[in-house]
Design a protein around this motif. Structure first.
Motif, PDB file in Angstrom:
ATOM      1  N   LEU A 132      51.421  40.613  95.136  1.00 47.12           N
ATOM      2  CA  LEU A 132      50.372  41.421  95.829  1.00 47.12           C
ATOM      3  C   LEU A 132      50.989  43.016  95.332  1.00 47.12           C
ATOM      4  O   LEU A 132      52.004  43.147  95.417  1.00 47.12           O
ATOM      5  CB  LEU A 132      50.537  41.371  97.300  1.00 47.12           C
ATOM      6  CG  LEU A 132      49.583  42.535  98.038  1.00 47.12           C
ATOM      7  CD1 LEU A 132      48.134  42.345  97.865  1.00 47.12           C
ATOM      8  CD2 LEU A 132      50.114  42.400  99.430  1.00 47.12           C
ATOM      9  N   GLY A 133      50.030  43.771  95.068  1.00 41.89           N
ATOM     10  CA  GLY A 133      50.407  45.093  94.671  1.00 41.89           C
ATOM     11  C   GLY A 133      50.528  45.161  93.165  1.00 41.89           C
ATOM     12  O   GLY A 133      50.691  46.494  92.496  1.00 41.89           O
ATOM     13  N   GLN A 134      50.322  44.055  92.342  1.00 40.90           N
ATOM     14  CA  GLN A 134      50.512  44.335  90.913  1.00 40.90           C
ATOM     15  C   GLN A 134      49.100  44.066  90.352  1.00 40.90           C
ATOM     16  O   GLN A 134      48.267  43.474  90.956  1.00 40.90           O
ATOM     17  CB  GLN A 134      51.622  43.179  90.427  1.00 40.90           C
ATOM     18  CG  GLN A 134      52.882  43.732  90.609  1.00 40.90           C
ATOM     19  CD  GLN A 134      53.848  42.641  90.073  1.00 40.90           C
ATOM     20  OE1 GLN A 134      53.654  42.165  89.198  1.00 40.90           O
ATOM     21  NE2 GLN A 134      55.074  42.686  90.683  1.00 40.90           N
ATOM     22  N   ARG A 135      49.035  44.286  89.006  1.00 36.36           N
ATOM     23  CA  ARG A 135      47.810  43.889  88.163  1.00 36.36           C
ATOM     24  C   ARG A 135      48.189  43.554  86.875  1.00 36.36           C
ATOM     25  O   ARG A 135      49.409  43.753  86.373  1.00 36.36           O
ATOM     26  CB  ARG A 135      47.053  45.214  87.795  1.00 36.36           C
ATOM     27  CG  ARG A 135      46.254  45.847  89.115  1.00 36.36           C
ATOM     28  CD  ARG A 135      45.207  46.799  88.757  1.00 36.36           C
ATOM     29  NE  ARG A 135      44.785  47.467  90.153  1.00 36.36           N
ATOM     30  CZ  ARG A 135      43.792  48.481  89.896  1.00 36.36           C
ATOM     31  NH1 ARG A 135      42.981  48.397  88.854  1.00 36.36           N
ATOM     32  NH2 ARG A 135      43.248  49.000  91.069  1.00 36.36           N
ATOM     33  N   SER A 168      43.635  42.774  96.887  1.00 33.46           N
ATOM     34  CA  SER A 168      44.070  44.017  97.606  1.00 33.46           C
ATOM     35  C   SER A 168      44.885  43.435  98.995  1.00 33.46           C
ATOM     36  O   SER A 168      45.786  44.405  99.483  1.00 33.46           O
ATOM     37  CB  SER A 168      42.711  44.535  98.398  1.00 33.46           C
ATOM     38  OG  SER A 168      42.042  43.663  99.022  1.00 33.46           O
ATOM     39  N   GLU A 169      44.658  42.520  99.402  1.00 29.62           N
ATOM     40  CA  GLU A 169      45.697  41.860 100.555  1.00 29.62           C
ATOM     41  C   GLU A 169      45.752  40.275 100.358  1.00 29.62           C
ATOM     42  O   GLU A 169      45.035  39.941  99.653  1.00 29.62           O
ATOM     43  CB  GLU A 169      45.031  42.526 101.845  1.00 29.62           C
ATOM     44  CG  GLU A 169      43.632  42.008 102.152  1.00 29.62           C
ATOM     45  CD  GLU A 169      43.366  42.401 103.700  1.00 29.62           C
ATOM     46  OE1 GLU A 169      43.585  41.695 104.403  1.00 29.62           O
ATOM     47  OE2 GLU A 169      42.387  43.343 103.555  1.00 29.62           O
ATOM     48  N   SER A 205      41.235  38.881 101.041  1.00 29.98           N
ATOM     49  CA  SER A 205      41.356  39.590  99.813  1.00 29.98           C
ATOM     50  C   SER A 205      40.165  39.998  99.080  1.00 29.98           C
ATOM     51  O   SER A 205      38.998  39.469  99.112  1.00 29.98           O
ATOM     52  CB  SER A 205      42.000  38.395  98.848  1.00 29.98           C
ATOM     53  OG  SER A 205      43.223  38.020  99.433  1.00 29.98           O
TER      54      SER A 205
END
Length: 923
Positions: free
Chosen positions: A382-385, A451-452, A456
């Protein structure tokens, strides 16, 4: 659970002796009819007692009762009905004569006997429940209209201990006491209903419109004259009969509904008509048509989370996620035509028919994103791309389900014996004609994230929404059909008798039934399309794209149009793309033959009634399918399986007084494996050097359960009930999915061998609490309030096992589909002018599926669900009612999770639905 014959109890032997001897010279009959003095409606469930003989009978759905084989003499008869003043009559019985008594009950101290509306429904239900020998819950046709329940499944969620499984927000399957729908039997008018689905025995009750139903009964304890495969309970649907009413009757309603999520309106029309001719012939016809347009928005991971070892749920990474949007049209048509003929007082004949058609047109638009990050090709934190493989897809199909049922039978009352008989035929089918099972457009898109972890939302660059980035990779086309045919015949004999100073009854009978379930499926996979002469430009998604989807959970992108997909498929030769393996591996034909017989009887000792008996069932099953073996060759497979079960039962019912009843029961029941569990197909493949197999187990044993029930019921004056009940089930041969890879023998060198096996045991225990109260003892306007609420607490555990490097492992899980807590709440206000109801149905979380035998963090759970509904009615005249219904007024979604509520498995939103209608009824 008894597997072989045992000595019958002294009580049963006494019943046999009393029933078969002709010592008594009784030859008189006493019969009658019980109705409300004002409405003339029959009062089903009224109790008729002959004081001197300590004999009781219960008025049937038409208000009639019968006593056979009485000695000549003078008797005192008492009639009781909840909400009515009791009556006492004196009758004279003569040999070889019939004494008749038509009884009209009055309301006594209360204003009226409730026979219509929710109050009337509760009155009928409570009277039927009070008079039953077993533990029974009943809902009548009146309650079906006082809640926004469009089908039988949704209506049953108001019953204590009952919860439902939903599909696209609509109630479909029924769970009894937390047990999965396949653990329960479903019958209509005394005959079992087949299941349209290819993998289940459970019947989806949403195919039966509530407008065709007179009442629904749920037996939580079964008696020996009932089918034994009802481990959770037995659901009996009773359709309309002309003799349910006094003379001509009609009911017409029209309705419009509106789904807020899809901004769609839907029509519904229903009518029923019945009449009695010369008090001998009756006919009832009912039809219902409903075409509902709605949809849902969804995001799901399918449990594709990876939780590093020894870190709990920390540092989780997501491997795959999919956003989905559904457009759905469901059309339901139900028709019932029922005929009754009573040539004289001693014989009743009937024909019950049902035709139900359910068409489900569904377009599913998907956007699936999967990550393989780093050298180890792991998921994305989570939080990465990161760059991801994106697949936009279309699934477009129509499913056509049909159920047809015919039941021809009757009842003959001789001097001492009563004989009832029935032959029945039912057929169900589910077809998915040639349809797009998946059209997949793929692209590699950089900088994708989410996103979460719960609800999500996909995060992507402009390229993610650009149709020009995607290319058509595969189209899967499928065509399937399942049929399920059942035939049955049964014959029952019963009579009353006296044994010393006590009275009783004996009943025995026989039933034979056969079932034939077939499944056929053909699969075509159109792939490598560029090698079939399709140029690259023609495969670009822009050639298939339509307008953008209005997606509740964020930006989705364009929908895929089915028409150009079909245009492309129709240019190709389907024979070149048929998947020969997939087209045969799921085909099967399963035939079952069941023969049953039973002996039961009851005896009354003052306030105590004991009912004892035993049922015997034998089953022969023959199944055929296809094996796809390790050497990639086909062969047909066939299996034979036979079982027999002796199933004793003992019920006790003790009337502490006229208002309080204690019940106890010891019963034995079974549940046969589902069709996917015993499917004879076998499939094995080499997946990059890993040998994997998946197959059913035709040799599975039926689940066997020893059941104990204890309850106390207190009925208030007028309409009211306070009850508490405890139940316990000890289940053997619990069925679960397992992996046999590594086990010595055939699967020792396999990397995966998934099938089904019988476990050692499982158990479930619980407590049911019910409180029903009409507040007629309060001053106005509070005297018109009604409260109906119930709570069921359950707890269960089962043991599953598997093999790890040849070592047998095991762990304890709760029973799948079993909620620890289910609850229903309804608060209403009713008078001559209006009716207003607020209701809620709640079920706590439950285990859906064990995804990883070794790691409970990957278990899939369905989260708790609380749905609020509202109904308001205005009685314009005595015959015309205008109503408004609001469904899911808090917009409750569906949510399931992986191990912890933090991690999505599936989230689906349906929106609110509103209904406005008018109803015209004759009384």
């Amino acid at each position: 659970m008894m597997k072989k014959p045992t000595k019958l109890s002294m009580l049963t032997l006494s019943l046999i002796a009393a029933g078969m001897t002709n010592v008594a010279v009784a030859a008189g009959k006493f019969e009658g009819n019980i109705r409300d003095i004002n409405s003339q409606q029959p009062l089903a469930g009224a109790i008729v007692s002959i004081k001197e003989l300590n004999q009781t009978q219960t008025a049937g759905r038409d208000g009639r009762f019968f006593f056979n084989g009485l000695k000549a003499g003078t008797y005192t008869v008492t009639i009781t009905y909840l909400g009515a003043a009791p009556q006492t009559k004196t009758i004279q019985v003569k040999d070889n004569r019939t004494t008749s008594l038509n009884i009209k009950l009055t309301s006594g101290e209360i204003e009226r006997i409730q026979v219509i509306g929710q109050s009337g429904s509760l009155s009928k239900s409570l009277n039927r429940q009070r008079s039953a020998d077993n533990l029974l819950s009943v809902i009548s046709s009146d309650v079906l209209g006082n809640f926004p329940d469009s089908n039988v499944s949704e209506a049953l969620q108001r019953v204590p201990g009952i919860s439902i499984e939903r599909d696209q927000g609509e109630g479909r399957f029924v769970r009894v006491r937390g047990l999965a729908p396949d653990f329960n039997s479903v019958s209509m008018n005394g005959t079992r209903l087949p299941a349209p689905e290819d993998d289940r025995r459970a019947v989806a009750l949403d195919v039966i419109p509530s407008d065709l139903v007179q009442s629904v009964e749920v037996s939580k304890t079964v008696t020996p004259d009932m089918d034994a495969d009802a481990l959770g309970g037995a659901v009996e649907v009773k359709s309309l009969s002309a003799f349910d009413r006094d003379g001509r009757f009609y009911n017409v309603s029209t309705e419009a509904s509106y789904n807020q999520l899809r901004d769609k309106a839907s029509p519904k029309i229903a009518f029923s008509f019945s009449d009695v001719i010369n008090d001998k012939f009756g006919f009832a016809i009912a039809a219902s048509w409903y075409k509902r347009k709605f949809g849902s928005d969804n995001v799901e991971t399918g449990g594709k989370w990876d939780f590093p070892e020894d870190t709990g749920y920390d540092n989780a990474v997501l491997e795959e996620i999919e956003a989905r949007s559904y457009d759905i049209t469901r059309e339901r048509l139900g028709i019932g035509a029922n005929f009754d003929y009573r040539p004289n007082d001693n014989n009743d004949l009937y024909l019950r028919t049902l035709y139900s058609q359910f068409d489900d047109v569904e377009s599913r638009y998907g956007s699936e994103v999967s990550w393989e990050v780093g050298d180890d090709e792991e998921g994305l934190p989570l939080g990465q791309r990161h760059e991801a493989e994106v697949k936009r897809s279309l699934k477009s199909r129509t499913e056509e389900q049909n159920i047809t049922s015919y039941a021809l039978g009757g009842k003959s009352r001789l001097t001492k014996w009563t004989i009832d008989y029935q032959v029945a035929y039912s057929e169900a089918s589910a077809a998915k004609p040639r349809h797009i099972d998946g059209a997949d457009f793929e692209a590699d898109i950089d900088n994708m994230g989410y996103s979460e972890t719960k609800i999500s939302r996909l995060i992507g660059p402009a390229a993610y929404y650009d149709t020009g980035e995607y290319e058509l990779k595969e189209i899967e086309v499928a065509d399937s059909k399942t049929t399920d045919e059942m035939t049955s015949a049964k014959l029952n004999f019963s009579r009353s008798f006296e044994l010393g100073s006590n009275s009783g009854g004996i009943k025995f009978g026989f039933k034979t039934s056969s079932r034939d379930k077939t499944n056929r499926e053909d699969i075509w996979k159109f792939e490598d399309l560029d090698e079939s002469g399709i140029n690259e430009d023609a495969l670009n998604m822009s050639k298939f794209a339509d307008e953008s989807i209005n997606y509740r959970l964020g930006q989705f992108g364009p929908r895929i149009n089915a028409a150009p997909v079909w245009d492309l498929v129709n240019k190709l030769n389907p024979d070149d793309f048929k998947d020969e393996v997939e087209s045969v591996i799921n085909d099967f034909d399963i035939k079952e033959k069941i023969n049953a017989g039973y002996l039961m009887g009851h005896m009354d000792f003052d306030q105590l009634r004991l009912l004892a008996g035993v049922r015997y069932e034998s089953m022969d099953r023959y199944s055929t399918g296809v094996e796809f073996k390790e050497d990639e060759t086909y062969s047909s497979s066939s299996f034979n399986k036979d079982e027999d079960h002796w199933l004793p039962a003992l019920h006790a019912k003790y009337n502490i007084n006229d208002s309080t009843i204690v019940r106890a029961a010891w019963t034995n029941t079974i549940t046969r494996p589902t069709f996917d569990q015993i499917a004879p197909g076998y499939f094995v493949e080499d997946d990059d050097g890993d040998i994997k197999a998946e197959f059913g187990n035709p040799n599975l044993e039926s689940l066997e359960s020893v059941n104990f029930d204890l309850s106390i019921e207190h009925y208030f004056d007028g309409i009211g009930l306070l009850s508490a009940g405890f139940f316990y089930k000890d289940i053997e041969n619990f069925i679960y999915q397992t992996d046999l890879a590594g086990q010595k023998g055939r699967f020792e060198k396999f990397d995966e061998a998934v099938t089904f096996a019988n476990g050692v045991d499982a158990e479930i225990k619980g407590l049911e609490l019910v409180y029903v109260q009409e507040f007629n003892f309060l001053p106005e306007p509070f005297s018109d309030m009604i409260l109906n609420t119930n709570v069921t607490y359950t707890d269960s555990e089962a043991t599953i096992d598997w093999f790890d490097d040849g070592e047998r492992m095991e762990r304890v899980i709760p029973l799948p589909s079993q909620s620890d807590l289910t609850a229903n709440f309804s608060l209403g206000y009713e008078n001559a002018y209006t009716s207003v109801w607020l209701s809620a149905a709640y079920k706590s979380e439950y285990l859906q599926e064990v995804s990883d035998f070794e790691d409970a963090r990957y278990d899939l759970y369905e989260d708790s669900h609380l749905q609020w509904d509202f109904v308001a009615k205005a009685h314009v005249t005595e015959q015309v009612t205008v109503y408004f219904k609001a469904i899911n007024i808090t917009d409750e979604p569906f949510y399931s999770y992986t191990g912890s509520r933090r991690f999505n498995n599936q989230y689906e939103a349906y929106g609110r639905t509103f209904q406005l209608g008018v109803q015209m009824v004759s009384f």
